[in-house]
Design a protein around this motif. Structure first.
Motif, PDB file in Angstrom:
ATOM      1  N   PHE A  38     -39.326  75.380  90.786  1.00 19.44           N
ATOM      2  CA  PHE A  38     -40.729  76.031  91.276  1.00 19.44           C
ATOM      3  C   PHE A  38     -41.315  74.740  92.390  1.00 19.44           C
ATOM      4  O   PHE A  38     -41.903  75.106  93.135  1.00 19.44           O
ATOM      5  N   PHE A  39     -41.031  73.525  91.633  1.00 17.95           N
ATOM      6  CA  PHE A  39     -41.804  72.340  92.357  1.00 17.95           C
ATOM      7  C   PHE A  39     -40.810  71.599  93.135  1.00 17.95           C
ATOM      8  O   PHE A  39     -39.556  71.444  92.869  1.00 17.95           O
ATOM      9  N   HIS A  40     -41.185  71.135  94.356  1.00 17.30           N
ATOM     10  CA  HIS A  40     -40.641  70.626  95.513  1.00 17.30           C
ATOM     11  C   HIS A  40     -41.310  69.007  95.671  1.00 17.30           C
ATOM     12  O   HIS A  40     -42.409  69.008  96.099  1.00 17.30           O
ATOM     13  N   ARG A  41     -40.683  68.018  95.072  1.00 15.33           N
ATOM     14  CA  ARG A  41     -41.291  66.821  95.153  1.00 15.33           C
ATOM     15  C   ARG A  41     -40.649  65.965  96.288  1.00 15.33           C
ATOM     16  O   ARG A  41     -39.604  65.933  96.627  1.00 15.33           O
TER      17      ARG A  41
ATOM     18  N   SER B 222     -50.835  65.911  95.775  1.00 18.01           N
ATOM     19  CA  SER B 222     -51.168  66.060  96.928  1.00 18.01           C
ATOM     20  C   SER B 222     -50.217  65.867  98.168  1.00 18.01           C
ATOM     21  O   SER B 222     -50.588  66.202  99.344  1.00 18.01           O
ATOM     22  N   ASP B 223     -48.882  65.414  97.685  1.00 20.43           N
ATOM     23  CA  ASP B 223     -47.985  65.446  98.842  1.00 20.43           C
ATOM     24  C   ASP B 223     -46.614  66.391  98.665  1.00 20.43           C
ATOM     25  O   ASP B 223     -45.800  66.193  99.372  1.00 20.43           O
ATOM     26  N   ASP B 224     -46.983  67.378  97.610  1.00 22.37           N
ATOM     27  CA  ASP B 224     -45.467  68.168  97.246  1.00 22.37           C
ATOM     28  C   ASP B 224     -45.868  69.377  97.584  1.00 22.37           C
ATOM     29  O   ASP B 224     -46.794  69.937  98.261  1.00 22.37           O
ATOM     30  N   ILE B 225     -45.027  70.367  97.271  1.00 19.37           N
ATOM     31  CA  ILE B 225     -44.788  71.964  97.633  1.00 19.37           C
ATOM     32  C   ILE B 225     -44.626  72.609  96.623  1.00 19.37           C
ATOM     33  O   ILE B 225     -43.547  72.287  95.790  1.00 19.37           O
TER      34      ILE B 225
ATOM     35  N   ILE C 218     -51.776  71.691  99.940  1.00 19.28           N
ATOM     36  CA  ILE C 218     -52.799  72.626  99.566  1.00 19.28           C
ATOM     37  C   ILE C 218     -52.563  73.971 100.028  1.00 19.28           C
ATOM     38  O   ILE C 218     -52.932  75.022  99.212  1.00 19.28           O
ATOM     39  N   LEU C 219     -51.946  74.154 101.039  1.00 22.31           N
ATOM     40  CA  LEU C 219     -51.888  75.408 101.602  1.00 22.31           C
ATOM     41  C   LEU C 219     -50.604  76.189 100.641  1.00 22.31           C
ATOM     42  O   LEU C 219     -50.720  77.417 100.495  1.00 22.31           O
ATOM     43  N   SER C 220     -49.797  75.525 100.079  1.00 17.77           N
ATOM     44  CA  SER C 220     -48.823  75.966  99.209  1.00 17.77           C
ATOM     45  C   SER C 220     -49.435  76.460  97.881  1.00 17.77           C
ATOM     46  O   SER C 220     -48.897  77.159  97.452  1.00 17.77           O
ATOM     47  N   ILE C 221     -50.725  76.092  97.601  1.00 18.29           N
ATOM     48  CA  ILE C 221     -51.565  76.771  96.617  1.00 18.29           C
ATOM     49  C   ILE C 221     -52.351  77.784  97.124  1.00 18.29           C
ATOM     50  O   ILE C 221     -52.453  78.751  96.206  1.00 18.29           O
ATOM     51  N   MET C 222     -52.922  77.742  98.085  1.00 18.10           N
ATOM     52  CA  MET C 222     -53.797  78.752  98.534  1.00 18.10           C
ATOM     53  C   MET C 222     -53.070  79.891  98.885  1.00 18.10           C
ATOM     54  O   MET C 222     -53.586  81.061  98.605  1.00 18.10           O
TER      55      MET C 222
END
Length: 323
Positions: free
Chosen positions: A216-219, A96-99, A27-31
């Motif tokens: 962009f996405f880190h799974r 909710s477990d990715d970046i 969530i911090l990576s979204i905030m």
């Protein structure tokens, strides 16, 4: 006041279920996105660990976070609840477990506005919690394979399928919310592999699709997740449901030969994989159940290889292993 000023630019929908170890980082990576005009819709899907406490603490620091709590009903229903609540011009589904890279939503938003896109897609890379997982089998890269231009959904889908570049994960898509509303597309409830259906139909319905040639996405590849859990009858039935819905769409909504051909190709590809994996990983009883469904419901879609796997599974495995 204009619609753009009244509503956030992007709605980020994040289903959460028992991910207390990872949810704060996610969530911090979204905030921390460089695009600040967001609403962050967290759907608590009946978590029984400390996930909701962590999210509530984050919500005290960031008023953009909205929390919806719901009994555990699975990823599809959680995401659909997020769709119903979303008010943004665009919508992004995040796990909710990715970046997510901090510039992602800003660059996607600007590109979609500039080119008037229905949606845009981008790339991802996988990383593992521990050395037990081989992340190479979770390959999401298409960098360099496609041009920076505007495609029709059908044309780019055809290209993705022909180059093995198609990826069904909705976390790689940034979608115009009005477009999503117009085509009335939601996630099919109570199944896994729901992305296979949602994403394919999204492409088929789109007129303007773009691609950003970046990761962009880190799974995160971890234990006890959907992608690493042991293959079960539920996995196979999820794929069967996807095939049923694609078959239904094929006959209810389209007369375009090219579209029909792509749907037939996708159904055939899914069924072939289901039969092969089910034979290896499921019990004889479960395999026979899947084989009967495929034979009686999808006979028109199966090629000779799949038919051979179904009728002579042991012989096929012997020949396949020798090859």
């Amino acid at each position: 006041m204009s619609e753009r000023k009244k509503h956030p630019k992007v709605s980020v929908v994040i289903p959460v279920y028992n991910v207390e170890k990872y949810v704060e980082e996610a969530i911090l990576s979204i905030m921390n996105q460089t695009l600040k005009e967001l609403e962050i819709i967290v759907v608590n899907d009946g978590s029984t660990d400390g996930s909701i406490d962590i999210i509530e603490n984050l919500a005290k620091k960031d008023k953009r976070i909205q929390i919806i709590s719901n009994p555990n009903q699975g990823l599809s229903i959680a995401r659909n609840l997020g769709i119903y609540r979303a008010m943004g011009e665009y919508i992004y589904f995040f796990d909710s477990d990715d970046i997510l890279e901090e510039v992602t939503l800003k660059l996607c938003y600007d590109k979609c506005l500039q080119d008037k896109l229905d949606f845009i897609f981008f790339d991802a890379e996988s990383f593992a919690d521990n050395s037990l997982f081989n992340v190479k089998q979770f390959d999401y890269r298409r960098c360099g394979m496609y041009k920076d231009t505007v495609y029709s959904g059908i044309d780019i889908l055809k290209g993705l399928l022909s180059t093995k570049g198609y990826r069904s994960s909705v976390c790689l898509l940034f979608i115009n919310r009005q477009f999503l509303s117009d085509i009335k597309l939601y996630f099919f409830p109570k199944i896994i592999h729901e992305d296979e259906l949602f994403t394919f139909l999204l492409y088929l319905n789109a007129n303007r699709v773009g691609f950003i040639n970046r990761v962009f996405f880190h799974r995160r590849v971890r234990s006890n997740s959907i992608i690493t859990a042991q293959y079960s009858l539920r996995n196979a039935m999820g794929y069967i449901t996807v095939c049923r819905e694609l078959h239904s769409f094929n006959y209810r909504h389209t007369t375009v030969t090219g579209v029909k051909k792509m749907i037939r190709y996708k159904i055939k590809e899914i069924l072939s994989g289901v039969i092969y994996v089910a034979r290896i990983r499921l019990s004889s009883r479960d395999f026979n159940q899947i084989r009967a469904i495929v034979f009686y419901e999808f006979k028109r879609y199966i090629g000779w290889k799949t038919l051979f796997k179904m009728i002579f599974p042991k012989s096929f495995l012997s020949i396949y292993n020798k090859l």
